[in-house]
Design an enzyme around this catalytic site. Structure first.
Site, PDB file in Angstrom:
ATOM      1  N   SER A   1       0.824  -1.223   0.000  1.00  0.00           N
ATOM      2  CA  SER A   1       0.000   0.000   0.000  1.00  0.00           C
ATOM      3  C   SER A   1       0.853   1.266   0.000  1.00  0.00           C
ATOM      4  O   SER A   1       2.017   1.246   0.384  1.00  0.00           O
ATOM      5  CB  SER A   1      -0.901   0.029   1.231  1.00  0.00           C
ATOM      6  OG  SER A   1      -1.641  -1.151   1.346  1.00  0.00           O
TER       7      SER A   1
HETATM    8  N1  SAH Z   1      -0.694  -5.094   4.014  1.00  0.00           N
HETATM    9  C1  SAH Z   1       0.008  -5.327   2.779  1.00  0.00           C
HETATM   10  C2  SAH Z   1      -0.791  -4.920   1.550  1.00  0.00           C
HETATM   11  C3  SAH Z   1      -1.164  -6.119   0.866  1.00  0.00           C
HETATM   12  S1  SAH Z   1      -2.144  -6.079  -0.580  1.00  0.00           S
HETATM   13  C4  SAH Z   1       1.379  -4.703   2.767  1.00  0.00           C
HETATM   14  O1  SAH Z   1       1.711  -3.948   3.692  1.00  0.00           O
HETATM   15  O2  SAH Z   1       2.161  -4.994   1.855  1.00  0.00           O
HETATM   16  C5  SAH Z   1      -3.452  -7.138  -0.047  1.00  0.00           C
HETATM   17  C6  SAH Z   1      -3.074  -8.533   0.315  1.00  0.00           C
HETATM   18  O3  SAH Z   1      -4.267  -9.181   0.770  1.00  0.00           O
HETATM   19  C7  SAH Z   1      -2.562  -9.392  -0.849  1.00  0.00           C
HETATM   20  O4  SAH Z   1      -1.317  -9.915  -0.524  1.00  0.00           O
HETATM   21  C8  SAH Z   1      -3.632 -10.470  -0.998  1.00  0.00           C
HETATM   22  O5  SAH Z   1      -3.116 -11.722  -1.406  1.00  0.00           O
HETATM   23  C9  SAH Z   1      -4.207 -10.532   0.405  1.00  0.00           C
HETATM   24  N2  SAH Z   1      -5.557 -11.117   0.495  1.00  0.00           N
HETATM   25  C10 SAH Z   1      -6.602 -10.978  -0.346  1.00  0.00           C
HETATM   26  N3  SAH Z   1      -7.682 -11.672   0.094  1.00  0.00           N
HETATM   27  C11 SAH Z   1      -7.294 -12.261   1.263  1.00  0.00           C
HETATM   28  C12 SAH Z   1      -7.946 -13.136   2.195  1.00  0.00           C
HETATM   29  N4  SAH Z   1      -9.214 -13.549   2.034  1.00  0.00           N
HETATM   30  N5  SAH Z   1      -7.258 -13.555   3.266  1.00  0.00           N
HETATM   31  C13 SAH Z   1      -5.963 -13.172   3.465  1.00  0.00           C
HETATM   32  N6  SAH Z   1      -5.284 -12.369   2.607  1.00  0.00           N
HETATM   33  C14 SAH Z   1      -5.944 -11.911   1.528  1.00  0.00           C
END
Ligand code: SAH
Length: 225
Positions: free
Chosen positions: A64
């Protein structure tokens, strides 16, 4: 990649930029000022690691914007004594910001490759008390509930009931809700602050727009790489 004076300088600039954009919580700003964001993204982007923008990480997911990380964290009004659940570990950057704030952190990722890679960096940076899990965030983390704070970093189609159930009375959850952002239609999600009072009553407050990758159901076990 090693930490250089340049990285430290750029991080200081980023913190100033976040202040200008309205982030006020000094603890959040200090944490962002400490975490080496360049280690979470592909080294080809490392020059821009401290620009206030999102980057693609593996598996078409994103780390993000620093502003979004700061904004979501600030909305939670984190206390050191909090037990916090993060959905969407991704690169592990947001998790390290939370861990730096001293909370008891649980974080779930559905993609195995990201789960493994983020676990390594979280541990390498010394946040070894953080508990990571490969799983589906829609289910939350029942065994460790209730959580004082829940942060969801992927866009949910609607508020996941299990996460509401696993929020402690007096707790707060921040979650982008809505469909995937589509640059053609410019459709956006809404950032919701969900508060549960001491009687278990829920209040939802809209906190502006958001643009996250979608929250998907089930674990993704197989990596394409
Ligand atoms: N917090 C992260 C941003 C990640 S982007 C950072 O600091 O880098 C969102 C993430 O959510 C992705 O890696 C995606 O695979 C994950 N995601 C999507 N749906 C999900 C679910 N149902 N359970 C766990 N993770 C999920």
């Amino acid at each position: 990649m090693k930490e250089t004076a340049q990285h430290r300088g750029l991080r200081k600039k980023l913190v100033e930029e976040l202040k200008q954009l309205g982030i006020k919580d000094d603890k959040v700003l200090d944490a962002i000022g400490k975490i080496p964001r360049h280690l979470f993204i592909d080294s080809i982007f490392s020059e821009q690691a401290y620009a206030n923008c999102a980057f693609v990480i593996d598996e078409e997911q994103t780390i993000s914007h620093p502003y979004t990380v700061a904004f979501q964290t600030e909305l939670l009004e984190i206390e050191k004594t909090d037990k916090v659940l993060e959905i969407g570990t991704g690169s592990g950057y947001q998790a390290c910001v939370l861990a730096e704030l001293g909370v008891e952190l649980y974080t779930i990722e559905r993609i195995r490759k990201l789960h493994k890679k983020s676990w390594k960096i979280i541990r390498d940076l010394g946040y070894s008390l953080t508990k990571t899990k490969l799983g589906d965030g829609f289910a939350g983390w029942e065994e460790n509930a209730p959580f004082d704070k829940i942060i969801v970093t992927a866009a949910a189609p609607k508020l996941p009931q299990k996460l509401i159930d696993q929020l402690a009375n007096g707790g707060k959850m921040v979650i982008p809700v809505g469909s995937e952002t589509d640059s053609r239609t410019e459709s956006q999600q809404v950032m919701l602050l969900v508060e549960k009072d001491e009687n278990g009553e829920i209040t939802k407050t809209e906190k502006g727009g958001a643009a996250f990758v979608p929250m998907l159901r089930g674990k993704e076990l197989n990596s394409r790489f």
